[in-house]
Motif scaffolding. Structure first.
Motif, short mmCIF file in Angstrom:
data_model
loop_
_atom_site.label_atom_id
_atom_site.label_comp_id
_atom_site.label_asym_id
_atom_site.label_seq_id
_atom_site.Cartn_x
_atom_site.Cartn_y
_atom_site.Cartn_z
N GLY A 1 0.82 -1.21 0.00
CA GLY A 1 0.00 0.00 0.00
C GLY A 1 0.85 1.26 0.00
N VAL A 2 1.85 1.28 0.88
CA VAL A 2 2.75 2.45 0.95
C VAL A 2 3.54 2.58 -0.35
CG1 VAL A 2 4.70 3.49 2.16
CG2 VAL A 2 2.90 2.32 3.46
N GLY A 3 4.00 1.45 -0.88
CA GLY A 3 4.76 1.48 -2.12
C GLY A 3 3.97 2.05 -3.28
N CYS A 4 2.71 1.64 -3.41
CA CYS A 4 1.86 2.15 -4.48
C CYS A 4 1.53 3.63 -4.27
CB CYS A 4 0.58 1.33 -4.59
SG CYS A 4 0.83 -0.34 -5.26
N TRP A 5 1.35 4.02 -3.02
CA TRP A 5 1.09 5.44 -2.72
C TRP A 5 2.25 6.31 -3.19
CZ3 TRP A 5 3.39 7.72 2.08
CH2 TRP A 5 3.06 9.07 2.22
N ILE A 6 3.47 5.93 -2.83
CA ILE A 6 4.63 6.71 -3.23
C ILE A 6 4.83 6.66 -4.74
CG2 ILE A 6 7.16 6.84 -3.06
CD1 ILE A 6 6.83 5.86 -0.15
N ALA A 7 4.64 5.48 -5.34
CA ALA A 7 4.79 5.35 -6.79
C ALA A 7 3.81 6.26 -7.52
CB ALA A 7 4.56 3.90 -7.21
N GLY A 8 2.61 6.40 -6.99
CA GLY A 8 1.59 7.24 -7.62
C GLY A 8 1.99 8.69 -7.65
N PHE A 9 2.40 9.24 -6.49
CA PHE A 9 2.70 10.67 -6.52
C PHE A 9 4.07 10.94 -7.15
CE2 PHE A 9 4.00 9.97 -1.93
CZ PHE A 9 5.31 10.41 -2.01
N GLU B 1 -0.86 12.18 -20.01
CA GLU B 1 -2.17 11.55 -19.76
C GLU B 1 -1.99 10.11 -19.30
OE1 GLU B 1 -5.06 11.95 -22.81
OE2 GLU B 1 -4.76 14.11 -23.07
N GLY B 2 -1.12 9.38 -19.96
CA GLY B 2 -0.87 8.00 -19.55
C GLY B 2 -0.30 7.92 -18.16
N ALA B 3 0.62 8.85 -17.84
CA ALA B 3 1.23 8.86 -16.51
C ALA B 3 0.20 9.12 -15.43
CB ALA B 3 2.33 9.92 -16.46
N LEU B 4 -0.72 10.04 -15.68
CA LEU B 4 -1.74 10.34 -14.68
C LEU B 4 -2.70 9.17 -14.50
CD1 LEU B 4 -2.51 14.10 -15.43
CD2 LEU B 4 -0.99 13.11 -13.71
N ARG B 5 -2.92 8.40 -15.58
CA ARG B 5 -3.73 7.18 -15.42
C ARG B 5 -2.98 6.15 -14.56
NH1 ARG B 5 -5.44 8.35 -20.85
NH2 ARG B 5 -3.74 7.11 -21.73
N PHE B 6 -1.68 6.03 -14.78
CA PHE B 6 -0.88 5.14 -13.94
C PHE B 6 -0.95 5.58 -12.48
CE2 PHE B 6 1.20 3.15 -17.56
CZ PHE B 6 1.61 1.92 -17.06
N ALA B 7 -0.84 6.89 -12.25
CA ALA B 7 -0.88 7.41 -10.89
C ALA B 7 -2.21 7.07 -10.22
CB ALA B 7 -0.66 8.92 -10.89
N LYS B 8 -3.31 7.20 -10.97
CA LYS B 8 -4.62 6.84 -10.42
C LYS B 8 -4.70 5.35 -10.11
CE LYS B 8 -7.12 10.60 -12.72
NZ LYS B 8 -8.08 10.95 -13.79
N ALA B 9 -4.12 4.52 -10.98
CA ALA B 9 -4.13 3.08 -10.74
C ALA B 9 -3.32 2.73 -9.50
CB ALA B 9 -3.58 2.35 -11.97
N PHE B 10 -2.14 3.34 -9.37
CA PHE B 10 -1.32 3.10 -8.18
C PHE B 10 -2.08 3.49 -6.91
CE2 PHE B 10 2.72 3.58 -10.88
CZ PHE B 10 2.98 2.22 -10.86
N HIS B 11 -2.76 4.62 -6.94
CA HIS B 11 -3.44 5.10 -5.75
C HIS B 11 -4.71 4.30 -5.46
CE1 HIS B 11 -1.17 9.18 -5.78
NE2 HIS B 11 -0.53 8.25 -5.12
N THR B 12 -5.32 3.76 -6.47
CA THR B 12 -6.43 2.83 -6.24
C THR B 12 -5.93 1.59 -5.52
OG1 THR B 12 -7.60 3.60 -8.22
CG2 THR B 12 -8.23 1.44 -7.35
#
Length: 284
Positions: free
Chosen positions: A168-176, A203-214
């Protein structure tokens, strides 16, 4: 002279960003004992985290100093400008790694055995932008080791439960971090560096960020379910969801002016709030 060098060093390692990882390391320890660990454990967890994080930041600035010097956004950074002697920063790296190993020795044998693995991950991360656009997730997972480390520090055993929080923490940091890297998309492409924005565009990066944060929310909820945490914990997770939704509302493909605010300043509060709400939940 010494005072000015100290100020430069603290600025280089972004000392205030300790709030990203330290609360989650404490959280791993608190969850392991279902309460408050001993002061002895908390002191040595703090020392270990300080040593690991400071060494990691120094390594990153040393290894990337030539790249940072060519990047207009980072050209004024301490090592890019040559404001600190390279041998001095290398000395700080090994001193902080020594501090990490000493803290591990004070905790338990398993911490000592796993410390070299932690060092290897922290060291390798700084090179990942040279060969993989998964560098953001690798950063997240390296910084996100804190909860597992905190758990092991107080139990002396390697259990599976804290790995959910680690993910969870890893995906949070990866997202931002993916959001933040959108600022360097043109530079990364020019230099042949790997990043999600350079590979997939803003645009693709922001979709990745949303996926990581989900996935962040999913793993945090799974942590609560597995460890049978209660209302206060989930209230903290609701706060995290609100923060994540807010930061994504600030960053648009056509407007990256607030990306630093969204990526770093807002996220300062996530670890601290989750830690406090979980502590209340455990002690109620």
């Amino acid at each position: 002279m010494v005072l000015s060098k100290t100020r430069l060093f603290l600025r280089m390692i972004d000392f205030e960003h300790t709030l990203f990882g330290l609360p989650f390391a404490y959280l791993g320890a608190f969850l392991a004992v279902r309460g408050i660990p001993t002061a002895y454990h908390l002191i040595w967890i703090t020392v270990a985290m300080f040593g690991a994080r400071t060494a990691a930041l120094c390594l990153n600035r040393l290894i990337d100093r030539e790249i940072d010097r060519r990047n207009p956004r980072t050209a004024n950074w301490t090592m890019a400008k040559g404001e600190l002697p390279v041998p001095l920063v290398w000395a700080a790296v090994f001193a902080c790694l020594g501090l990490l190993f000493f803290a591990a020795y004070q905790l338990n044998p398993l911490c000592v055995k796993l410390a070299p693995l932690a060092v290897a991950v922290l060291w390798v991360y700084s090179y990942t932008k040279r060969f993989t656009w998964w560098c953001h997730l690798i950063l997240g997972l390296s910084v996100g080791m804190g909860p597992v480390g905190g758990w092991i520090a107080v139990t002396g055993s390697l259990d599976w439960q804290p790995f959910l929080l680690w993910l969870g923490v890893g995906c949070w940091i990866a997202g931002f971090d993916t959001m933040y890297a959108c600022q360097d998309i043109e530079f990364d492409r020019k230099e042949g560096l790997y990043s999600i924005p350079a590979r997939f565009g803003v645009e693709g990066a922001l979709r990745f960020a949303k996926a990581f944060h989900t996935l962040t929310v999913v793993f945090f909820v799974l942590t609560g379910l597995v460890l049978r945490l209660g209302t206060w914990y989930y209230a903290g997770i609701l706060f995290v969801i609100g923060i994540l939704l807010y930061e994504h509302s600030l960053v648009r493909p056509q407007d990256l002016s607030l990306v630093t605010l969204a990526s770093f300043k807002i996220n300062h509060y996530v670890g601290l709030v989750v830690f406090l709400m979980t502590t209340i939940d455990l002690l109620k």
